[in-house]
Design an enzyme around this catalytic site. Structure first.
Site, PDB file in Angstrom:
ATOM      1  N   PHE A 106      73.826  14.214  54.677  1.00 38.83           N
ATOM      2  CA  PHE A 106      74.740  13.082  54.579  1.00 38.83           C
ATOM      3  C   PHE A 106      74.125  11.939  53.787  1.00 38.83           C
ATOM      4  O   PHE A 106      72.926  11.648  53.916  1.00 38.83           O
ATOM      5  CB  PHE A 106      75.091  12.538  55.973  1.00 38.83           C
ATOM      6  CG  PHE A 106      75.706  13.547  56.892  1.00 38.83           C
ATOM      7  CD1 PHE A 106      77.073  13.752  56.911  1.00 38.83           C
ATOM      8  CD2 PHE A 106      74.912  14.294  57.757  1.00 38.83           C
ATOM      9  CE1 PHE A 106      77.637  14.682  57.766  1.00 38.83           C
ATOM     10  CE2 PHE A 106      75.463  15.232  58.610  1.00 38.83           C
ATOM     11  CZ  PHE A 106      76.835  15.420  58.618  1.00 38.83           C
ATOM     12  N   ASP A 107      74.936  11.296  52.975  1.00 38.20           N
ATOM     13  CA  ASP A 107      74.612   9.957  52.503  1.00 38.20           C
ATOM     14  C   ASP A 107      74.863   9.019  53.683  1.00 38.20           C
ATOM     15  O   ASP A 107      75.611   9.362  54.592  1.00 38.20           O
ATOM     16  CB  ASP A 107      75.497   9.610  51.304  1.00 38.20           C
ATOM     17  CG  ASP A 107      75.246   8.201  50.812  1.00 38.20           C
ATOM     18  OD1 ASP A 107      74.079   7.799  50.737  1.00 38.20           O
ATOM     19  OD2 ASP A 107      76.229   7.499  50.510  1.00 38.20           O
TER      20      ASP A 107
END
Length: 638
Positions: free
Chosen positions: A310-311
């Site tokens: 994930f960002d």
């Protein structure tokens, strides 16, 4: 003539069925063999006509299709004067095709509903200021449009006047109305449930989010996975092989009826249709729930994902950061704030917007010689001074000296989970701001659902400082957390995981993370359907709704499982029929065709179950089990 016959297939099927009933009535009730014979001969001829035409068309393009097998079988039965068999086989084949088409149309209902929701007209402001109803194709960017209560929004646009509540289910899959007022964005195809608004057209026609959704879903439903391509290749060789086997059976046994029966039993219809119907139904379900799955190959890969990366900003967090803490070190605070605001006004970064909101109204100065330092910040000339705005690395590169007080503040701000923005003027530190973003509501439960669905590693990669990233990871129970990551660092991390043999999905906003979205096995964009998100990624979560992610993963797993079930059904039925032919006396051509058509309907109906798929989880149980590291119970409506 050929097209007329094919257009009348349904009518021919009905007439064939009536003639068969009439023939049995004449035989068993009237005891009239002439009625029996004539009815079945006519039923055989008219029933074979559309099948023979389709077989001829297939042979013209050098394809030995199922229609070829059935045509040869029917002609053979007719020649040996087994009119009862030939009539029943043609009727069952045509009736099966009719039912197959009806049920397949239902699996495509999602795209059909989307297409029907496309707006056809709009109320456009003309040169005299009055609004007139025009075709939606006559609307151009920049036009002013009026949307009334109950009407569809015709284009993507921005509200200029008025307010109301809009149902955005066609875009987000969520039927709860959303309040819209001045400066709010609206999407084509959504419905204004109450209120009246005027909007400026920003994107029209196929360029609207709604137009892109329709295009993507259509392309996805038409695309083929590797499994489908294999089955296509297999059927091209399999069908001629059945012809050869039937011929060998005739040579050995001299039993024409047995050879013809082999042709009927060998039809691979269920095998050919089983995989596509599963994929089409899965893609349709996703479209209804605000999840765009861009093709059946995506479904196959996504269902096997082991690691999700994930960002942070805009993905795990809301993406609307605010200044939480600040410290000043020089004597010219007001001037420093003005310089900071002047530089940040040149940027559209979320942190820059947070700073401008905090600063408020100030006197801006002209900014010259702006230089963006990748992964660091901005250096510019403001009022004859060298102003640097960015992170600690940028300050060190500028030769800024930190005293004990500043170092203590930096350490404290990081521990509290802040993203740091420092400002120096002519090499001297003036301002330190700590900016925090809120974690998305419910994201922890969503992540626990991903774990319950078999994801082994949940990783966050962020350009933010390590302290902030660690706090987010700790709160959400992530496997790994890495800060100070540039876009190329994120791509390198994904490549490293893939080199270990892991199937990696990357979830980002589709703008700064385009390289990672493209490199990952599955790129998942959070971006309200933005252009970059749609074009770069494999999966789009509409309206940046993170809660759609567990549904998307569960859906792909259910679709992959459904596909395997259909293959097993198709292959199992063929083996059953052949075994019955070899080791029993009750199997004949008509029964074989009945079972064959039945197997096609079974795989279609099995695939259609995906249209009603929903992922249900008991949030409390999921959280508790995940915290204990156990497998959790996620209920899938299959």
């Amino acid at each position: 003539m050929q097209s007329a016959v094919l257009r009348s297939k349904n009518q021919i099927t009905l007439l064939s069925g009536i003639l068969i009933v009439l023939g049995f009535f004449g035989h068993f009730v009237l005891h009239n063999e002439l009625v029996f014979l004539v009815s079945f001969v006519i039923a055989s001829i008219i029933g074979a006509a559309p099948i023979a035409i389709q077989a001829y068309q297939a042979l013209k393009v050098k394809v030995v299709s199922i229609d070829v097998l059935v045509t040869i079988a029917v002609i053979g039965a007719f020649l040996i004067q087994n009119f009862e068999e030939s009539a029943i086989v043609t009727f069952l084949f045509l009736f099966g095709s009719y039912l197959e088409q009806r049920t397949l149309n239902k699996t495509r209902s999602a795209i059909k509903e989307l297409t029907e929701m496309a707006p056809e007209s709009a109320w456009k402001q003309m040169a005299n200021g009055e609004f007139e109803e025009v075709d939606v194709d006559e609307v151009d960017e920049g036009d002013i449009l009026l949307v009334k209560t109950g009407a569809k929004v015709p284009v993507d646009g921005t509200v200029l006047t008025g307010e109301g509540h809009i149902n955005e289910a066609s875009i987000t899959g969520e039927a709860v109305p959303v309040t819209k007022s001045i400066d709010s964005g609206v999407f084509a195809g959504t419905i204004l449930e109450n209120g009246t608004i005027q909007i400026r057209a920003d994107r029209v026609g196929e360029d609207t989010t709604f137009g892109r959704i329709i295009e993507l879903v259509e392309e996805a439903q038409d695309s083929k996975s590797e499994a489908e391509r294999f089955i296509d290749r297999f059927s091209k060789h399999y069908t001629p092989a059945v012809l050869v086997i039937a011929f060998i059976v005739w040579l050995v046994t001299r039993n024409v009826e047995l050879a013809i029966t082999v042709l009927v039993l060998g039809c691979p219809g269920a095998l050919v249709i089983g995989v596509p119907v599963s994929n089409v139904a899965g893609i349709g379900n996703g479209a209804r729930h605000g999840v765009l799955l861009k093709g059946s190959e995506v479904i196959n890969d996504f269902s096997r994902v082991e690691t999700v990366v994930f960002d942070k900003t805009g993905t795990l967090t809301i993406g609307n950061p605010e200044v939480a803490e600040k410290a000043f070190y020089g004597e010219r605070t007001e001037e420093a704030i003005g310089f900071l605001a002047s530089v940040e006004r040149e940027s559209d970064h979320p942190l820059a917007k947070a700073i401008l909101k905090e600063v408020g109204e100030v006197d801006f100065s002209p900014v010259d010689e702006t230089e963006v330092v990748k992964g660091g910040g901005i250096v510019a000339s403001v009022g004859g001074h060298r102003v640097a705005v960015g992170n600690v690395s940028l300050m060190e590169a500028e030769g800024v000296v930190f005293d004990e007080s500043a170092r203590a503040d930096v350490e404290l701000f990081e521990k509290r989970g802040n993203s740091l923005v420092l400002t120096s003027i002519d090499g001297k530190l003036e301002i330190l701001m700590g900016i925090r973003d809120q974690i998305r509501p419910g994201v922890k439960d969503d992540l626990n659902q991903l774990k319950a669905l078999g994801v082994k590693n949940l990783v966050v990669l962020s350009g933010d400082n390590q302290g902030t990233v660690d706090l987010v990871a700790e709160e959400l129970g992530l496997t790994e957390a890495h800060g100070h990551m540039l876009p190329e660092d994120k791509s390198a991390y994904i490549a490293k995981m893939q080199a270990k043999g892991e199937i990696v999905a990357f979830v980002g906003d589709g703008v700064n993370d385009s390289p990672s979205l493209a490199l990952a096995d599955i790129g998942i964009a959070m971006g309200s359907g933005t252009d970059v998100a749609i074009e770069t990624s494999d999966v789009v979560l509409m309206n940046s709704d993170f809660s759609r992610l567990p549904h998307a993963l569960g859906l792909t797993k259910a679709t992959a499982r459904n596909m395997k079930q259909n293959i097993a059904i198709a292959v199992g039925v063929v083996f059953l029929l052949l075994a019955s032919l070899l080791f029993s006396d009750w199997m004949n051509m008509a029964i074989g065709m009945l079972v064959h058509e039945g197997s096609i309907l079974v795989v279609i109906l099995n695939g259609m179950r995906l249209l009603k798929y929903e992922l249900k989880a008991r949030g409390k149980e999921v959280s508790q089990a995940a915290s204990l590291g156990k497998t959790t119970t996620v209920t899938e409506s299959k």
